[in-house]
Scaffold this motif. Sequence first.
Motif, PDB file in Angstrom:
ATOM      1  N   GLN A   1       0.856  -1.196   0.000  1.00  0.00           N
ATOM      2  CA  GLN A   1       0.000   0.000   0.000  1.00  0.00           C
ATOM      3  C   GLN A   1       0.885   1.236   0.000  1.00  0.00           C
ATOM      4  O   GLN A   1       1.735   1.396   0.856  1.00  0.00           O
ATOM      5  CB  GLN A   1      -0.885  -0.016   1.246  1.00  0.00           C
ATOM      6  CG  GLN A   1      -1.845   1.161   1.295  1.00  0.00           C
ATOM      7  CD  GLN A   1      -2.778   1.064   2.465  1.00  0.00           C
ATOM      8  OE1 GLN A   1      -2.959  -0.006   3.042  1.00  0.00           O
ATOM      9  NE2 GLN A   1      -3.352   2.174   2.825  1.00  0.00           N
TER      10      GLN A   1
ATOM     11  N   VAL B   1      -1.363  -3.684   7.390  1.00  0.00           N
ATOM     12  CA  VAL B   1      -0.317  -2.691   7.128  1.00  0.00           C
ATOM     13  C   VAL B   1       0.669  -2.712   8.287  1.00  0.00           C
ATOM     14  O   VAL B   1       0.314  -2.414   9.423  1.00  0.00           O
ATOM     15  CB  VAL B   1      -0.930  -1.275   6.984  1.00  0.00           C
ATOM     16  CG1 VAL B   1       0.132  -0.269   6.593  1.00  0.00           C
ATOM     17  CG2 VAL B   1      -2.058  -1.295   5.960  1.00  0.00           C
TER      18      VAL B   1
ATOM     19  N   ALA C   1       1.605  -3.760   3.032  1.00  0.00           N
ATOM     20  CA  ALA C   1       0.312  -4.412   3.287  1.00  0.00           C
ATOM     21  C   ALA C   1       0.291  -5.792   2.651  1.00  0.00           C
ATOM     22  O   ALA C   1       0.782  -5.975   1.542  1.00  0.00           O
ATOM     23  CB  ALA C   1      -0.803  -3.566   2.674  1.00  0.00           C
TER      24      ALA C   1
END
Lengths: 112, 112
Positions: free
Chosen positions: A111, B101, B107
């Motif tokens: 992410q 995360v 993640a």
Amino acid sequence: MPTASRYLQVIAHYHVKPGLGDRVSELLGELTAATRQEPKNLGYDFYRSPQDPDRFVILERYTDASGLDDHRAAPHFQRLGFGTIIPMLVSRQVQSFEVSVNGDGVATAVQR
Amino acid sequence: MPTASRYLQVIAHYHVKPGLGDRVSELLGELTAATRQEPKNLGYDFYRSPQDPDRFVILERYTDASGLDDHRAAPHFQRLGFGTIIPMLVSRQVQSFEVSVNGDGVATAVQR
């Protein structure tokens, strides 16, 4: 949207300044057509909230993170994105996941 | 939408039968209000494509996969989802990522 074994999934939230939603919708239509021609783009679709017409979400897929970098460097994004739409926004939130799907469907996502 | 250290991100694509888009939009508004009350829901927003008004996307977040299971078992989804909206669809595609995360933002996502 095709599911490759590796791709970058992007979820972009655009909150538009009051009264500019219809114009941004038109501009996003132009940006969508141009982006889908990019070599590393796997999908690009924008949607508008029926509950709050000043809120849009764009779902984007690229072969990998470099595809998003190429998108942002592309003349059409420089003109339509940075140059026209983004100045019409109250806020912009971009979330991306580098997804790799192995044999049994387990995806690893970075992410950004 | 708040970013927890662990959550389930869901992207649901609904393609509605011709002429039923406005009604589905109303029903999704009802479903949104009810879903946001669920204990494990972190966010639920629906959007409609300006380019194809028969296409919607719903962005959902839950504390974990069990949150999506609870959502689907909830009376309001049984009534509004399975009982009303889904029969009005041409197609439905649901993609979900279990995202965790860690400290440096990496993640791990299980794509269902």
